[in-house]
Design an enzyme around this catalytic site. Sequence first.
Site, mmCIF file in Angstrom:
data_model
loop_
_atom_site.group_PDB
_atom_site.id
_atom_site.type_symbol
_atom_site.label_atom_id
_atom_site.label_comp_id
_atom_site.label_asym_id
_atom_site.label_seq_id
_atom_site.Cartn_x
_atom_site.Cartn_y
_atom_site.Cartn_z
ATOM 1 N N TRP A 41 0.874 -1.177 0.000
ATOM 2 C CA TRP A 41 0.000 0.000 0.000
ATOM 3 C C TRP A 41 0.913 1.231 0.000
ATOM 4 O O TRP A 41 1.664 1.445 0.959
ATOM 5 C CB TRP A 41 -0.864 -0.041 1.265
ATOM 6 C CG TRP A 41 -1.658 1.156 1.670
ATOM 7 C CD1 TRP A 41 -1.553 1.829 2.866
ATOM 8 C CD2 TRP A 41 -2.740 1.805 0.960
ATOM 9 N NE1 TRP A 41 -2.483 2.842 2.935
ATOM 10 C CE2 TRP A 41 -3.222 2.848 1.779
ATOM 11 C CE3 TRP A 41 -3.321 1.588 -0.286
ATOM 12 C CZ2 TRP A 41 -4.263 3.689 1.390
ATOM 13 C CZ3 TRP A 41 -4.364 2.434 -0.671
ATOM 14 C CH2 TRP A 41 -4.821 3.462 0.156
ATOM 15 N N SER A 43 1.012 4.272 0.943
ATOM 16 C CA SER A 43 0.183 5.061 1.862
ATOM 17 C C SER A 43 0.537 6.547 1.833
ATOM 18 O O SER A 43 1.712 6.917 1.960
ATOM 19 C CB SER A 43 0.426 4.514 3.275
ATOM 20 O OG SER A 43 0.169 5.464 4.257
ATOM 21 N N ASP A 55 -0.083 14.726 6.319
ATOM 22 C CA ASP A 55 -0.810 13.996 5.264
ATOM 23 C C ASP A 55 -2.043 14.829 4.901
ATOM 24 O O ASP A 55 -3.160 14.506 5.285
ATOM 25 C CB ASP A 55 -1.201 12.614 5.819
ATOM 26 C CG ASP A 55 -1.968 11.772 4.824
ATOM 27 O OD1 ASP A 55 -1.900 12.063 3.610
ATOM 28 O OD2 ASP A 55 -2.640 10.813 5.268
ATOM 29 N N ASP A 82 -2.375 4.872 -2.834
ATOM 30 C CA ASP A 82 -3.351 5.709 -2.138
ATOM 31 C C ASP A 82 -3.389 7.039 -2.903
ATOM 32 O O ASP A 82 -2.475 7.857 -2.783
ATOM 33 C CB ASP A 82 -2.831 5.897 -0.710
ATOM 34 C CG ASP A 82 -3.661 6.852 0.108
ATOM 35 O OD1 ASP A 82 -4.641 7.400 -0.416
ATOM 36 O OD2 ASP A 82 -3.307 7.046 1.293
ATOM 37 N N ARG A 156 -13.148 4.946 -2.311
ATOM 38 C CA ARG A 156 -13.105 4.898 -0.838
ATOM 39 C C ARG A 156 -14.168 5.818 -0.264
ATOM 40 O O ARG A 156 -14.181 7.015 -0.564
ATOM 41 C CB ARG A 156 -11.706 5.297 -0.393
ATOM 42 C CG ARG A 156 -11.550 5.598 1.081
ATOM 43 C CD ARG A 156 -10.075 5.678 1.403
ATOM 44 N NE ARG A 156 -9.798 6.418 2.602
ATOM 45 C CZ ARG A 156 -8.575 6.636 3.058
ATOM 46 N NH1 ARG A 156 -7.523 6.169 2.401
ATOM 47 N NH2 ARG A 156 -8.386 7.335 4.166
ATOM 48 N N HIS A 187 -14.213 3.031 5.230
ATOM 49 C CA HIS A 187 -13.265 3.393 6.283
ATOM 50 C C HIS A 187 -13.996 3.841 7.542
ATOM 51 O O HIS A 187 -15.078 4.430 7.468
ATOM 52 C CB HIS A 187 -12.347 4.520 5.782
ATOM 53 C CG HIS A 187 -11.034 4.595 6.499
ATOM 54 N ND1 HIS A 187 -10.582 3.608 7.353
ATOM 55 C CD2 HIS A 187 -10.052 5.548 6.508
ATOM 56 C CE1 HIS A 187 -9.404 3.945 7.826
ATOM 57 N NE2 HIS A 187 -9.055 5.118 7.335
ATOM 58 N N ARG A 189 -13.085 5.148 11.892
ATOM 59 C CA ARG A 189 -12.053 5.364 12.920
ATOM 60 C C ARG A 189 -12.631 5.126 14.309
ATOM 61 O O ARG A 189 -12.143 5.635 15.312
ATOM 62 C CB ARG A 189 -11.431 6.748 12.806
ATOM 63 C CG ARG A 189 -12.388 7.856 12.963
ATOM 64 C CD ARG A 189 -11.714 9.187 12.999
ATOM 65 N NE ARG A 189 -12.769 10.157 12.763
ATOM 66 C CZ ARG A 189 -12.606 11.424 12.732
ATOM 67 N NH1 ARG A 189 -11.421 11.932 12.874
ATOM 68 N NH2 ARG A 189 -13.622 12.226 12.543
#
Length: 306
Positions: A41, A43, A55, A82, A156, A187, A189
């Site tokens: 990946w 990332s 990021d 990604d 995503r 996704h 969290r």
Amino acid sequence: MRKKSKELRKLFNQPGIIRLVGAHNGLTARLVEEAGFEGVWASSLEISAAHLVPDANILTMTDFLDNAIEMNEAVDLPIVVDMDQGYGSSNNVARAVQKFEWAGIAGVIMEDNLFPKQNSLLEGEGRELASVRDFVGKIIAGKRAQRTKEFMLIARVEALIAGYGQEEAMRRAKAYVGAGADGIMIHSRKSDPSEIIEFVKAWDEDMPLVICPTRYPSFDEEEIKSYPKIRVVIYANHVIRTVVSAVRRSLQEIKNTGGIETISPKLISVDELFELQGTFNMLESQRECLERREEIMQEIECLAER
Ligand code: SPV
Ligand code: MG
């Protein structure tokens, strides 16, 4: 160019989950391969952290491309990039897909965040997502841009991250499938997998799901396998976190002991490092070239003497 995307598609058709491990350069990609995982990946979090920047769309598409090329050259494994939210408009998405595909990347995952994004694991940030209309347009642009049918573009869904709820997550995921996405990454969290499990149980499309359990690590492979719609698990940032932890530990030991005697036997040897970076192969190849050169020079000299 087609080979790795073909391999990635083949993995999707085989039994068992596909484990993609986040890496940030050629060396760490090779270590992922050495450890026996199915893919790498690329990332955005790992690569941004390796450049010591947030990021948050600070690095550019070409930064990520350079990095992906380096990783791709280091391994035989497929690399999944990604692609953040595609670096801008649908025109940027089309360009990025062309560049990554041309570079031999197996596939990309593109998220429905707005530009500039914040990392999905960052707490306390108000989040607004792209409209479904805009993101569907980006998927269409990306899919039209690829030259081979094997290249994969996975969409995503960030609706659970943004607090939009299950219904919206499902609405988006279905729209993205309709637009031609080759898979859906959902996704979360939350510190437990409940909202992912709820989504997976309700998922009735024949389209593979991808998850990234960084924040709900108790959801391990044994449990994941009991949800066959989940085909890919991404261990997104554990390599760079290992690097930071291990480097800090070593540096403290050198500082505390006033030397390198105790740390040295705990590390890979310099010879192992030479091996990893291809030094012995290079020297062997150099030797063979020199031998061949001498043979050819002798032949040339013989001819000249005649
Ligand atoms: C990454 O690894 O960059 C990802 C996953 O996109 S996350 O950090 O959870 O957003
Ligand atoms: Mg990312």
